[in-house]
Design an enzyme around this catalytic site. Sequence first.
Site, mmCIF file in Angstrom:
data_model
loop_
_atom_site.group_PDB
_atom_site.id
_atom_site.type_symbol
_atom_site.label_atom_id
_atom_site.label_comp_id
_atom_site.label_asym_id
_atom_site.label_seq_id
_atom_site.Cartn_x
_atom_site.Cartn_y
_atom_site.Cartn_z
ATOM 1 N N GLY A 87 0.789 -1.225 0.000
ATOM 2 C CA GLY A 87 0.000 0.000 0.000
ATOM 3 C C GLY A 87 0.821 1.276 0.000
ATOM 4 O O GLY A 87 0.347 2.332 0.424
ATOM 5 N N SER A 88 2.032 1.198 -0.554
ATOM 6 C CA SER A 88 2.859 2.409 -0.511
ATOM 7 C C SER A 88 2.304 3.501 -1.435
ATOM 8 O O SER A 88 2.427 4.693 -1.135
ATOM 9 C CB SER A 88 4.318 2.088 -0.848
ATOM 10 O OG SER A 88 4.452 1.684 -2.185
ATOM 11 N N ARG A 127 -6.221 -7.939 -8.450
ATOM 12 C CA ARG A 127 -7.363 -8.742 -8.880
ATOM 13 C C ARG A 127 -7.794 -8.274 -10.272
ATOM 14 O O ARG A 127 -7.845 -7.059 -10.517
ATOM 15 C CB ARG A 127 -8.566 -8.561 -7.947
ATOM 16 C CG ARG A 127 -8.359 -9.014 -6.535
ATOM 17 C CD ARG A 127 -8.394 -10.496 -6.374
ATOM 18 N NE ARG A 127 -9.552 -11.140 -6.962
ATOM 19 C CZ ARG A 127 -9.596 -12.429 -7.291
ATOM 20 N NH1 ARG A 127 -8.549 -13.196 -7.108
ATOM 21 N NH2 ARG A 127 -10.686 -12.955 -7.816
ATOM 22 N N HIS A 186 0.040 0.996 -13.200
ATOM 23 C CA HIS A 186 0.644 -0.255 -13.673
ATOM 24 C C HIS A 186 2.150 -0.032 -13.823
ATOM 25 O O HIS A 186 2.569 0.983 -14.384
ATOM 26 C CB HIS A 186 0.018 -0.658 -15.015
ATOM 27 C CG HIS A 186 0.596 -1.927 -15.540
ATOM 28 N ND1 HIS A 186 0.246 -3.168 -15.049
ATOM 29 C CD2 HIS A 186 1.535 -2.163 -16.493
ATOM 30 C CE1 HIS A 186 0.931 -4.103 -15.680
ATOM 31 N NE2 HIS A 186 1.727 -3.515 -16.562
ATOM 32 N N THR A 217 -10.359 0.175 -18.290
ATOM 33 C CA THR A 217 -11.398 -0.323 -19.196
ATOM 34 C C THR A 217 -11.426 -1.843 -19.037
ATOM 35 O O THR A 217 -10.588 -2.410 -18.333
ATOM 36 C CB THR A 217 -11.094 0.059 -20.655
ATOM 37 O OG1 THR A 217 -9.786 -0.431 -20.979
ATOM 38 C CG2 THR A 217 -11.152 1.559 -20.867
ATOM 39 N N LEU A 257 -7.597 -5.780 -19.754
ATOM 40 C CA LEU A 257 -6.579 -5.680 -18.693
ATOM 41 C C LEU A 257 -5.428 -4.732 -19.070
ATOM 42 O O LEU A 257 -4.825 -4.881 -20.134
ATOM 43 C CB LEU A 257 -6.012 -7.080 -18.416
ATOM 44 C CG LEU A 257 -4.957 -7.165 -17.310
ATOM 45 C CD1 LEU A 257 -5.583 -6.925 -15.942
ATOM 46 C CD2 LEU A 257 -4.236 -8.509 -17.347
ATOM 47 N N ASP A 258 -5.147 -3.788 -18.158
ATOM 48 C CA ASP A 258 -4.024 -2.856 -18.319
ATOM 49 C C ASP A 258 -4.084 -2.053 -19.624
ATOM 50 O O ASP A 258 -3.061 -1.768 -20.253
ATOM 51 C CB ASP A 258 -2.673 -3.596 -18.205
ATOM 52 C CG ASP A 258 -2.494 -4.224 -16.831
ATOM 53 O OD1 ASP A 258 -3.037 -3.680 -15.856
ATOM 54 O OD2 ASP A 258 -1.821 -5.261 -16.733
ATOM 55 N N THR A 282 9.541 4.630 -6.658
ATOM 56 C CA THR A 282 9.796 6.002 -6.209
ATOM 57 C C THR A 282 9.064 6.997 -7.109
ATOM 58 O O THR A 282 8.473 7.971 -6.638
ATOM 59 C CB THR A 282 11.311 6.290 -6.251
ATOM 60 O OG1 THR A 282 11.956 5.302 -5.471
ATOM 61 C CG2 THR A 282 11.665 7.651 -5.719
ATOM 62 N N GLN A 283 9.082 6.725 -8.397
ATOM 63 C CA GLN A 283 8.391 7.613 -9.350
ATOM 64 C C GLN A 283 6.878 7.450 -9.259
ATOM 65 O O GLN A 283 6.131 8.418 -9.419
ATOM 66 C CB GLN A 283 8.863 7.337 -10.786
ATOM 67 C CG GLN A 283 10.321 7.674 -11.022
ATOM 68 C CD GLN A 283 10.648 9.109 -10.635
ATOM 69 O OE1 GLN A 283 9.933 10.041 -10.993
ATOM 70 N NE2 GLN A 283 11.707 9.277 -9.861
HETATM 71 C C1 GAR Z 1 3.135 -1.028 -7.593
HETATM 72 O O1 GAR Z 1 4.388 -1.108 -8.212
HETATM 73 C C2 GAR Z 1 2.038 -1.009 -8.631
HETATM 74 O O2 GAR Z 1 2.372 -0.322 -9.793
HETATM 75 C C3 GAR Z 1 1.882 -2.482 -8.917
HETATM 76 O O3 GAR Z 1 2.015 -3.126 -7.675
HETATM 77 C C4 GAR Z 1 2.843 -2.320 -6.820
HETATM 78 C C5 GAR Z 1 2.049 -2.060 -5.558
HETATM 79 O O4 GAR Z 1 2.846 -1.457 -4.596
HETATM 80 N N1 GAR Z 1 0.620 -2.744 -9.496
HETATM 81 C C6 GAR Z 1 0.386 -3.772 -10.307
HETATM 82 O O5 GAR Z 1 1.227 -4.599 -10.602
HETATM 83 C C7 GAR Z 1 -1.040 -3.866 -10.831
HETATM 84 N N2 GAR Z 1 -1.134 -4.817 -11.864
HETATM 85 P P1 GAR Z 1 2.153 -0.745 -3.335
HETATM 86 O O6 GAR Z 1 1.182 -1.767 -2.736
HETATM 87 O O7 GAR Z 1 3.309 -0.516 -2.396
HETATM 88 O O8 GAR Z 1 1.488 0.496 -3.799
#
Ligand code: GAR
Length: 197
Positions: free
Chosen positions: A12-13, A99, A117, A149, A152-153, A180-181
């Site tokens: 969840g960062s 999911r 993504h 949409t 996917l992605d 970080t970005q």
């Molecule tokens: C992030 O890098 C996000 O872009 C990716 O999961 C990570 C979650 O990190 N999302 C996906 O791969 C979605 N298909 P976080 O829980 O620390 O935000």
Amino acid sequence: MKNIVILISGSGSNMAAIVQAAQRERWAEHDGAKVVAVISNKADARGLQFASAEGIVTEVLDHKAYPSREAFDAALAQVIDRYDSPGQPVLVVLAGFMRILTPGFVNRYTGRLVNIHPSLLPAFAGLHTHQRAIDAGCQVAGATVHLVTAELDHGPILAQAVVPILPGDTADSLAARVLTQEHLMYPRAIAQLLRQT
Ligand code: GAR
């Protein structure tokens, strides 16, 4: 008030970055927007602790407790829709929510369902994006914020961030550089979306 509901599955960062930006930039005051709930499909998602400590309502909906993808998504929509306010449909933010969502769910939130993504879409939709970018010999990688949409992605791109792939990079070192970005880009893209809607 425009309510924001964030969906997570893990650390969840990105969610934390959005919550912190909302506080720092006073979205409630300036944009009439507030993160009102964080929902996880995993009870042990680390991000839930951060959200609770910030006084944000947290909910866990374990996808394994539902007989089908449709049933899970219907339950999820029911929880999310509690946060609709009159004339102000909730904004749904996917932040590491791992999911695949049904077309029914996606269509319900058209134009107000956003995702981040970890690749430069349309390249590397799906999983293992960083390893695939390294294996393909790419010189840059990055992340994309897009409206969701049914495919996917895919979906209209709202923002992208680019980082170099350096000699000796592993999927982990590249993921850290991209993340970080992500933390800078995602709150900015959401703030922009709030101002447009
Ligand atoms: C992030 O890098 C996000 O872009 C990716 O999961 C990570 C979650 O990190 N999302 C996906 O791969 C979605 N298909 P976080 O829980 O620390 O935000």
